[in-house]
Design a protein around this motif. Structure first.
Motif, PDB file in Angstrom:
ATOM      1  N   GLY A   1     -22.681  65.149  58.598  1.00 49.13           N
ATOM      2  CA  GLY A   1     -21.583  65.229  59.541  1.00 49.13           C
ATOM      3  C   GLY A   1     -21.703  66.337  60.568  1.00 49.13           C
ATOM      4  N   GLU A   2     -22.653  67.253  60.387  1.00 48.75           N
ATOM      5  CA  GLU A   2     -22.835  68.321  61.363  1.00 48.75           C
ATOM      6  C   GLU A   2     -23.627  67.809  62.556  1.00 48.75           C
ATOM      7  OE1 GLU A   2     -24.458  71.896  59.721  1.00 48.75           O
ATOM      8  OE2 GLU A   2     -22.942  72.008  58.151  1.00 48.75           O
ATOM      9  N   LYS A   3     -23.381  68.431  63.712  1.00 45.12           N
ATOM     10  CA  LYS A   3     -24.093  68.059  64.934  1.00 45.12           C
ATOM     11  C   LYS A   3     -25.280  68.986  65.125  1.00 45.12           C
ATOM     12  CE  LYS A   3     -20.172  66.478  67.687  1.00 45.12           C
ATOM     13  NZ  LYS A   3     -19.424  66.706  68.929  1.00 45.12           N
ATOM     14  N   ILE A   4     -26.363  68.403  65.631  1.00 43.63           N
ATOM     15  CA  ILE A   4     -27.494  69.231  66.055  1.00 43.63           C
ATOM     16  C   ILE A   4     -27.925  68.758  67.426  1.00 43.63           C
ATOM     17  CG2 ILE A   4     -28.371  69.702  63.738  1.00 43.63           C
ATOM     18  CD1 ILE A   4     -30.598  67.683  64.286  1.00 43.63           C
ATOM     19  N   LEU A   5     -28.465  69.676  68.198  1.00 40.32           N
ATOM     20  CA  LEU A   5     -29.042  69.291  69.480  1.00 40.32           C
ATOM     21  C   LEU A   5     -30.357  68.586  69.217  1.00 40.32           C
ATOM     22  CD1 LEU A   5     -28.354  72.456  71.640  1.00 40.32           C
ATOM     23  CD2 LEU A   5     -27.209  70.259  71.771  1.00 40.32           C
ATOM     24  N   GLU A   6     -30.754  67.758  70.164  1.00 44.17           N
ATOM     25  CA  GLU A   6     -31.937  66.920  70.007  1.00 44.17           C
ATOM     26  C   GLU A   6     -33.199  67.704  69.663  1.00 44.17           C
ATOM     27  OE1 GLU A   6     -33.966  63.860  72.976  1.00 44.17           O
ATOM     28  OE2 GLU A   6     -31.809  63.617  72.774  1.00 44.17           O
ATOM     29  N   GLU A   7     -33.350  68.906  70.227  1.00 43.61           N
ATOM     30  CA  GLU A   7     -34.588  69.642  70.002  1.00 43.61           C
ATOM     31  C   GLU A   7     -34.582  70.441  68.699  1.00 43.61           C
ATOM     32  OE1 GLU A   7     -31.962  72.410  72.345  1.00 43.61           O
ATOM     33  OE2 GLU A   7     -32.498  70.325  72.522  1.00 43.61           O
ATOM     34  N   LYS A   8     -33.447  70.495  68.002  1.00 42.27           N
ATOM     35  CA  LYS A   8     -33.381  71.203  66.727  1.00 42.27           C
ATOM     36  C   LYS A   8     -33.868  70.286  65.618  1.00 42.27           C
ATOM     37  CE  LYS A   8     -31.452  74.928  68.305  1.00 42.27           C
ATOM     38  NZ  LYS A   8     -32.174  76.146  68.431  1.00 42.27           N
ATOM     39  N   GLY A   9     -34.363  70.882  64.551  1.00 45.47           N
ATOM     40  CA  GLY A   9     -34.929  70.095  63.470  1.00 45.47           C
ATOM     41  C   GLY A   9     -34.053  70.058  62.242  1.00 45.47           C
ATOM     42  N   VAL A  10     -34.509  69.261  61.272  1.00 47.12           N
ATOM     43  CA  VAL A  10     -33.831  69.085  60.003  1.00 47.12           C
ATOM     44  C   VAL A  10     -34.723  69.668  58.914  1.00 47.12           C
ATOM     45  CG1 VAL A  10     -33.005  67.368  58.340  1.00 47.12           C
ATOM     46  CG2 VAL A  10     -32.669  66.997  60.781  1.00 47.12           C
ATOM     47  N   THR A  11     -34.125  70.380  57.972  1.00 49.36           N
ATOM     48  CA  THR A  11     -34.837  70.900  56.813  1.00 49.36           C
ATOM     49  C   THR A  11     -34.418  70.085  55.601  1.00 49.36           C
ATOM     50  OG1 THR A  11     -34.941  73.120  57.729  1.00 49.36           O
ATOM     51  CG2 THR A  11     -35.175  72.927  55.343  1.00 49.36           C
ATOM     52  N   LEU A  12     -35.410  69.616  54.841  1.00 51.65           N
ATOM     53  CA  LEU A  12     -35.135  68.816  53.651  1.00 51.65           C
ATOM     54  C   LEU A  12     -35.704  69.497  52.414  1.00 51.65           C
ATOM     55  CD1 LEU A  12     -36.060  65.258  54.986  1.00 51.65           C
ATOM     56  CD2 LEU A  12     -33.789  66.286  54.840  1.00 51.65           C
ATOM     57  N   VAL A  13     -34.942  69.464  51.320  1.00 52.06           N
ATOM     58  CA  VAL A  13     -35.428  69.928  50.022  1.00 52.06           C
ATOM     59  C   VAL A  13     -35.690  68.678  49.203  1.00 52.06           C
ATOM     60  CG1 VAL A  13     -34.921  71.292  47.967  1.00 52.06           C
ATOM     61  CG2 VAL A  13     -34.066  72.040  50.205  1.00 52.06           C
ATOM     62  N   VAL A  14     -36.963  68.501  48.800  1.00 49.90           N
ATOM     63  CA  VAL A  14     -37.400  67.278  48.126  1.00 49.90           C
ATOM     64  C   VAL A  14     -37.721  67.593  46.671  1.00 49.90           C
ATOM     65  CG1 VAL A  14     -39.129  65.432  48.152  1.00 49.90           C
ATOM     66  CG2 VAL A  14     -38.320  66.406  50.306  1.00 49.90           C
ATOM     67  N   SER A  15     -37.352  66.679  45.784  1.00 46.57           N
ATOM     68  CA  SER A  15     -37.576  66.867  44.356  1.00 46.57           C
ATOM     69  C   SER A  15     -39.053  66.686  44.000  1.00 46.57           C
ATOM     70  CB  SER A  15     -36.747  65.865  43.558  1.00 46.57           C
ATOM     71  OG  SER A  15     -37.073  65.929  42.180  1.00 46.57           O
ATOM     72  N   SER A  16     -39.548  67.604  43.172  1.00 48.29           N
ATOM     73  CA  SER A  16     -40.891  67.484  42.600  1.00 48.29           C
ATOM     74  C   SER A  16     -40.816  66.872  41.219  1.00 48.29           C
ATOM     75  CB  SER A  16     -41.554  68.864  42.509  1.00 48.29           C
ATOM     76  OG  SER A  16     -41.793  69.384  43.783  1.00 48.29           O
ATOM     77  N   GLY A  17     -39.649  66.364  40.852  1.00 44.74           N
ATOM     78  CA  GLY A  17     -39.458  65.755  39.539  1.00 44.74           C
ATOM     79  C   GLY A  17     -38.968  66.767  38.521  1.00 44.74           C
ATOM     80  N   ILE A  18     -39.085  66.388  37.259  1.00 48.27           N
ATOM     81  CA  ILE A  18     -38.636  67.245  36.165  1.00 48.27           C
ATOM     82  C   ILE A  18     -39.568  68.443  36.055  1.00 48.27           C
ATOM     83  CG2 ILE A  18     -38.291  67.325  33.659  1.00 48.27           C
ATOM     84  CD1 ILE A  18     -37.613  64.334  33.830  1.00 48.27           C
ATOM     85  N   PRO A  19     -39.011  69.642  35.858  1.00 49.45           N
ATOM     86  CA  PRO A  19     -39.878  70.817  35.755  1.00 49.45           C
ATOM     87  C   PRO A  19     -40.827  70.696  34.559  1.00 49.45           C
ATOM     88  CG  PRO A  19     -37.595  71.403  35.301  1.00 49.45           C
ATOM     89  CD  PRO A  19     -37.608  69.967  35.690  1.00 49.45           C
ATOM     90  N   PRO A  20     -42.040  71.212  34.697  1.00 51.94           N
ATOM     91  CA  PRO A  20     -43.000  71.116  33.597  1.00 51.94           C
ATOM     92  C   PRO A  20     -42.640  72.061  32.457  1.00 51.94           C
ATOM     93  CG  PRO A  20     -43.901  72.433  35.377  1.00 51.94           C
ATOM     94  CD  PRO A  20     -42.585  71.886  35.861  1.00 51.94           C
ATOM     95  N   ASP A  21     -43.295  71.847  31.302  1.00 53.55           N
ATOM     96  CA  ASP A  21     -43.076  72.727  30.150  1.00 53.55           C
ATOM     97  C   ASP A  21     -43.700  74.088  30.385  1.00 53.55           C
ATOM     98  OD1 ASP A  21     -41.773  70.691  28.833  1.00 53.55           O
ATOM     99  OD2 ASP A  21     -43.593  69.957  27.880  1.00 53.55           O
TER     100      ASP A  21
END
Length: 189
Positions: free
Chosen positions: A101-121
């Motif tokens: 819902g937030e606005k960004i100007l066209e030249e600004k970027g998006v930051t994404l946090v992506v899952s690496s799955g379940i943490p290892p043992d």
């Protein structure tokens, strides 16, 4: 348009470009100072305005699909951060900035946090010696570990920002993610 009122003016807008003003004329056909008859078509290529983009909710959606969506919408993917998550499937988005819902100007970027799955043992410390700082930091995060303190030391035989020492030995198994402290070469005495 006032100057060209005796002609049939056709205006074509192009996407906003950095360094230009909104409604600035980039091209004109026929060229300026060309003799033409009244009523002739004059084509103007004009810079469009910066448009605000309202961000959608990308959480819990496939990173691949969102990456394609951003590309189609000409939205810059600024940063991708990978983190382990017990709640979100691997390669799905955990969170985003700006938020939904937030606005960004066209030249600004998006930051994404992506899952690496379940943490290892356990976590394995990567070998970082002789890697560039950027590549080493990426390897640390890919291993599920954290970047600790960075110290710089003058070494004239190495490229600037080369990792010359790490405080945890390579290939060590750890039961929890810890910070890896680095000593990095610099070309300044």
């Amino acid at each position: 348009k006032l100057i060209l009122e005796n002609f049939n003016v056709k205006t074509f807008y192009i996407k906003y470009k950095e360094g230009y003003f909104e409604n600035e004329i980039l091209n004109m056909s026929p060229r300026a100072f060309t003799k033409v008859k009244e009523g002739r078509d004059i084509k103007l290529t004009v810079v469009g305005k910066k448009e605000d983009i309202i961000i959608e909710d990308f959480t819990n959606k496939s990173f691949r699909n969102i990456n394609l969506y951003l590309d189609r919408k000409d939205i810059l993917l600024d940063t991708v951060i990978y983190e382990y998550s017990e709640l979100i499937n691997k390669d799905y988005i955990i969170s985003q900035y700006p938020k939904k819902g937030e606005k960004i100007l066209e030249e600004k970027g998006v930051t994404l946090v992506v899952s690496s799955g379940i943490p290892p043992d356990y976590y394995i410390v990567p070998n970082l010696i002789n890697l560039s700082l950027n590549r080493g930091v990426r390897k640390i995060y890919e291993s599920g570990l954290l970047v600790g303190e960075k110290k710089y030391e003058y070494v004239d035989s190495l490229l600037n920002n080369t990792i010359i020492q790490q405080d945890q030995p390579a290939f060590k198994r750890l039961s929890m993610p810890i910070e890896i402290n680095l000593i990095i070469s610099t070309d300044e005495k």
